[in-house]
Each structure stands twice: as structure tokens, then as C-alpha cells.
Design a protein around this motif. Structure first.
Motif, mmCIF file in Angstrom:
data_model
loop_
_atom_site.group_PDB
_atom_site.id
_atom_site.type_symbol
_atom_site.label_atom_id
_atom_site.label_comp_id
_atom_site.label_asym_id
_atom_site.label_seq_id
_atom_site.Cartn_x
_atom_site.Cartn_y
_atom_site.Cartn_z
ATOM 1 N N TYR A 138 0.792 -1.123 0.020
ATOM 2 C CA TYR A 138 0.060 -0.142 0.068
ATOM 3 C C TYR A 138 0.852 1.276 0.095
ATOM 4 C CZ TYR A 138 -3.244 -3.421 1.564
ATOM 5 O OH TYR A 138 -3.914 -4.543 2.081
ATOM 6 N N ILE A 139 1.831 1.065 0.852
ATOM 7 C CA ILE A 139 2.991 2.399 0.768
ATOM 8 C C ILE A 139 3.406 2.792 -0.427
ATOM 9 C CG2 ILE A 139 5.001 3.200 2.013
ATOM 10 C CD1 ILE A 139 4.001 1.700 4.289
ATOM 11 N N VAL A 140 4.016 1.676 -1.203
ATOM 12 C CA VAL A 140 4.594 1.561 -2.650
ATOM 13 C C VAL A 140 3.618 2.362 -3.572
ATOM 14 C CG1 VAL A 140 5.370 0.242 -4.433
ATOM 15 C CG2 VAL A 140 6.214 -0.353 -2.184
ATOM 16 N N ASN A 141 2.353 1.890 -3.423
ATOM 17 C CA ASN A 141 1.540 2.360 -4.348
ATOM 18 C C ASN A 141 1.101 3.742 -4.225
ATOM 19 O OD1 ASN A 141 1.002 -0.195 -5.458
ATOM 20 N ND2 ASN A 141 -0.909 -0.817 -4.485
ATOM 21 N N PHE A 142 0.990 4.295 -2.801
ATOM 22 C CA PHE A 142 0.723 5.575 -2.623
ATOM 23 C C PHE A 142 2.013 6.482 -3.033
ATOM 24 C CE2 PHE A 142 -2.772 4.278 0.038
ATOM 25 C CZ PHE A 142 -3.663 5.368 0.222
ATOM 26 N N ALA A 143 3.110 6.065 -2.829
ATOM 27 C CA ALA A 143 4.316 6.866 -3.143
ATOM 28 C C ALA A 143 4.516 6.745 -4.807
ATOM 29 C CB ALA A 143 5.578 5.914 -2.828
ATOM 30 N N LEU A 144 3.899 5.734 -5.677
ATOM 31 C CA LEU A 144 4.001 5.621 -6.933
ATOM 32 C C LEU A 144 2.751 6.743 -7.390
ATOM 33 C CD1 LEU A 144 4.322 1.861 -8.257
ATOM 34 C CD2 LEU A 144 5.676 3.954 -8.912
ATOM 35 N N LEU A 145 1.715 6.798 -6.795
ATOM 36 C CA LEU A 145 0.870 7.837 -7.291
ATOM 37 C C LEU A 145 1.514 9.229 -7.087
ATOM 38 C CD1 LEU A 145 -1.971 8.896 -7.976
ATOM 39 C CD2 LEU A 145 -2.552 8.713 -5.485
ATOM 40 N N PHE A 146 2.149 9.495 -6.021
ATOM 41 C CA PHE A 146 2.711 10.838 -5.618
ATOM 42 C C PHE A 146 3.970 11.070 -6.737
ATOM 43 C CE2 PHE A 146 6.395 13.119 -4.214
ATOM 44 C CZ PHE A 146 5.971 14.291 -3.989
ATOM 45 N N THR A 147 4.589 10.080 -7.207
ATOM 46 C CA THR A 147 5.402 10.163 -8.247
ATOM 47 C C THR A 147 5.035 10.234 -9.732
ATOM 48 O OG1 THR A 147 7.006 8.514 -7.019
ATOM 49 C CG2 THR A 147 7.592 8.825 -9.187
ATOM 50 N N ASN A 148 3.906 9.690 -9.800
ATOM 51 C CA ASN A 148 3.265 9.921 -11.128
ATOM 52 C C ASN A 148 2.473 11.173 -11.341
ATOM 53 O OD1 ASN A 148 4.039 7.493 -12.116
ATOM 54 N ND2 ASN A 148 2.566 6.325 -11.104
ATOM 55 N N LEU A 149 2.064 11.637 -10.355
ATOM 56 C CA LEU A 149 1.370 13.054 -10.345
ATOM 57 C C LEU A 149 2.614 13.974 -10.648
ATOM 58 C CD1 LEU A 149 -1.238 12.662 -7.326
ATOM 59 C CD2 LEU A 149 -1.866 13.074 -9.812
ATOM 60 N N LYS A 150 3.720 13.966 -9.884
ATOM 61 C CA LYS A 150 4.727 15.011 -10.398
ATOM 62 C C LYS A 150 5.282 14.666 -11.682
ATOM 63 C CE LYS A 150 5.338 16.919 -6.271
ATOM 64 N NZ LYS A 150 5.260 18.122 -6.052
ATOM 65 N N ARG A 151 5.369 13.650 -12.150
ATOM 66 C CA ARG A 151 5.500 13.235 -13.571
ATOM 67 C C ARG A 151 4.701 13.984 -14.383
ATOM 68 N NH1 ARG A 151 8.779 9.356 -16.057
ATOM 69 N NH2 ARG A 151 8.301 9.122 -18.236
ATOM 70 N N ARG A 152 3.491 13.812 -14.398
ATOM 71 C CA ARG A 152 2.475 14.199 -15.359
ATOM 72 C C ARG A 152 2.713 15.655 -15.147
ATOM 73 N NH1 ARG A 152 -3.577 13.735 -13.765
ATOM 74 N NH2 ARG A 152 -3.014 15.788 -12.468
ATOM 75 N N LYS A 153 2.637 16.483 -14.079
ATOM 76 C CA LYS A 153 2.900 17.917 -14.189
ATOM 77 C C LYS A 153 3.884 18.285 -14.953
ATOM 78 C CE LYS A 153 2.738 21.592 -10.831
ATOM 79 N NZ LYS A 153 2.825 22.102 -9.474
ATOM 80 N N ALA A 154 5.140 17.607 -14.930
ATOM 81 C CA ALA A 154 6.353 18.119 -15.419
ATOM 82 C C ALA A 154 6.231 17.768 -17.167
ATOM 83 C CB ALA A 154 7.534 17.115 -14.821
ATOM 84 N N ILE A 155 5.581 16.812 -17.391
ATOM 85 C CA ILE A 155 5.483 16.539 -18.790
ATOM 86 C C ILE A 155 4.667 17.489 -19.365
ATOM 87 C CG2 ILE A 155 4.384 14.731 -20.488
ATOM 88 C CD1 ILE A 155 5.948 12.562 -18.602
ATOM 89 N N GLU A 156 3.465 17.912 -18.759
ATOM 90 C CA GLU A 156 2.505 18.464 -19.217
ATOM 91 C C GLU A 156 3.365 20.106 -19.518
ATOM 92 O OE1 GLU A 156 -0.685 18.511 -16.596
ATOM 93 O OE2 GLU A 156 -1.834 16.813 -17.570
ATOM 94 N N ALA A 157 4.292 20.396 -18.492
ATOM 95 C CA ALA A 157 4.815 21.648 -18.454
ATOM 96 C C ALA A 157 5.844 21.795 -19.793
ATOM 97 C CB ALA A 157 5.607 21.879 -17.286
ATOM 98 N N MET A 158 6.518 20.475 -19.873
ATOM 99 C CA MET A 158 7.490 20.483 -20.925
ATOM 100 C C MET A 158 6.664 20.571 -22.276
ATOM 101 S SD MET A 158 9.662 17.175 -19.516
ATOM 102 C CE MET A 158 9.874 16.410 -21.129
ATOM 103 N N LYS A 159 5.406 19.820 -22.519
ATOM 104 C CA LYS A 159 4.837 19.992 -23.765
ATOM 105 C C LYS A 159 4.113 21.355 -23.919
ATOM 106 C CE LYS A 159 5.171 15.330 -24.415
ATOM 107 N NZ LYS A 159 6.100 14.824 -25.474
ATOM 108 N N GLU A 160 3.823 22.031 -23.045
ATOM 109 C CA GLU A 160 3.279 23.417 -23.226
ATOM 110 C C GLU A 160 4.713 24.432 -23.748
ATOM 111 O OE1 GLU A 160 1.475 25.182 -19.771
ATOM 112 O OE2 GLU A 160 -0.299 23.346 -19.687
ATOM 113 N N LYS A 161 5.560 24.206 -23.005
ATOM 114 C CA LYS A 161 6.888 24.999 -23.451
ATOM 115 C C LYS A 161 7.239 24.803 -24.778
ATOM 116 C CE LYS A 161 11.226 26.299 -21.344
ATOM 117 N NZ LYS A 161 12.303 26.004 -20.394
ATOM 118 N N ALA A 162 7.107 23.265 -25.196
ATOM 119 C CA ALA A 162 7.704 23.029 -26.793
ATOM 120 C C ALA A 162 6.526 23.252 -27.578
ATOM 121 C CB ALA A 162 7.915 21.623 -26.737
ATOM 122 N N GLY A 163 5.370 23.301 -27.316
ATOM 123 C CA GLY A 163 4.330 23.585 -28.339
ATOM 124 C C GLY A 163 3.429 24.527 -28.221
#
Length: 163
Positions: A138-163
Motif C-alpha cells: 500500500y505504501i509503495v502504491n501511494f508513493a507511486l501515485l505521488f511520483t506519477n502526479l509529479k511526472r504528469r505535471k512535469a511532462i505537461e509543462a514540457m509539452k506546453e513549453k515546446a508547443g
């Protein structure tokens, strides 16, 4: 903005730990099915027993698949098999920088967290047990959610900046 430097290492670590826990859970369940006297390392007492949890009805298909498929159906897999698939998917999708992959990572993480909350409530209120392997998952799953939310935000920012 780039992906956080810690993201890849954190994902790899969390997925490896999740895979290890899932493979161990599957090993315990299969060993217990073959030998009812099998005692797992995580069986520390009457109310601290992972094998008791893994071999309960909730240890396969979240205890829900049996309502629409036979108990022995190929659809009614041990939860640990679902975990192996999930962590492998997380690891593989983590290699892609696409926005769709990031969304799928977040969505699958939310599903895993919902499953974790469901199984944690079964563990506490129905089985009255403490399963170290389960809680670690359960702890791993919550940590992965946190990691994935940070990743999505960073990728969205990268795509906005590029396009």
C-alpha cells in the motif's frame, strides 16, 4: 521544466520493491496451497499473518471476481499476479515521455490506491489481521501515485513549453 531528477530512480526503486513484494506474496500463497503447514517469514502470530490474508477469499480477484466467475476461473487470479502486472506496467510506461503514458500512469496509480484502500479496510475490519507485505505494498502504491502526479505535471509543462 524537465522531469524531476529523482523521478526515474524513485520509480525504479518503487517498482522493484513492488515486484519483490508481489512475487513473495505469490510464493507464499502457492506454498501454502501446496502445504497447509507452510509458515511464511511474514507469519509472526495469529493476528499478524500474511499467508492467512493471501489465502483468504480477498487474496484473489480482490474477493470480487468470484461473484461473476468461478472460483477456479482464470479471471480469478491472486492479487499478487495483478501486482506483478501493475509494477511491470509502471516500469515500462515510465520509459515514455508521452503525455498519454503519463496519464495512464496516473490513472493506474489511482486504481491501485483505491484497491489498496479497499484491501486495507478488509484487512483491518473483516480479517482483523496485520499483513506487513500488504501494508508495504500500500505504501509503495501511494508513493507511486505521488511520483506519477509529479511526472504528469512535469511532462505537461514540457509539452506546453515546446508547443
Amino acid at each position: 521544466m524537465a522531469l524531476p531528477k529523482w523521478e526515474r530512480k524513485a520509480r525504479t526503486f518503487l517498482c522493484v520493491v513492488g515486484l519483490f513484494l508481489s512475487v513473495y506474496a505469490l510464493h507464499v500463497e502457492l506454498s501454502r496451497e501446496r502445504n497447509p503447514d507452510y509458515r511464511a517469514m511474514c507469519d509472526l502470530g495469529e493476528s499478524v499473518s500474511c499467508s492467512k490474508v493471501f489465502t483468504s477469499r480477498w487474496g484473489r480477484g480482490f474477493g470480487l471476481v468470484q461473484f461473476f466467475a468461478a472460483k477456479e476461473s482464470h479471471l480469478n487470479q491472486p492479487n499478487s499476479v495483478l501486482g506483478i502486472i501493475f509494477y511491470t506496467l509502471q516500469m515500462g510506461l515510465g520509459l515514455s515521455l508521452s503525455k498519454k503514458a503519463a496519464m495512464l500512469l496516473v490513472f493506474s496509480s489511482w486504481v491501485s490506491v483505491a484497491g489498496s484502500l479497499y484491501l486495507a479496510s478488509i484487512l483491518a475490519f473483516v480479517l482483523g489481521d496485520f499483513c506487513m507485505v500488504c501494508v508495504s505494498t500500500y505504501i509503495v502504491n501511494f508513493a507511486l501515485l505521488f511520483t506519477n502526479l509529479k511526472r504528469r505535471k512535469a511532462i505537461e509543462a514540457m509539452k506546453e513549453k515546446a508547443g
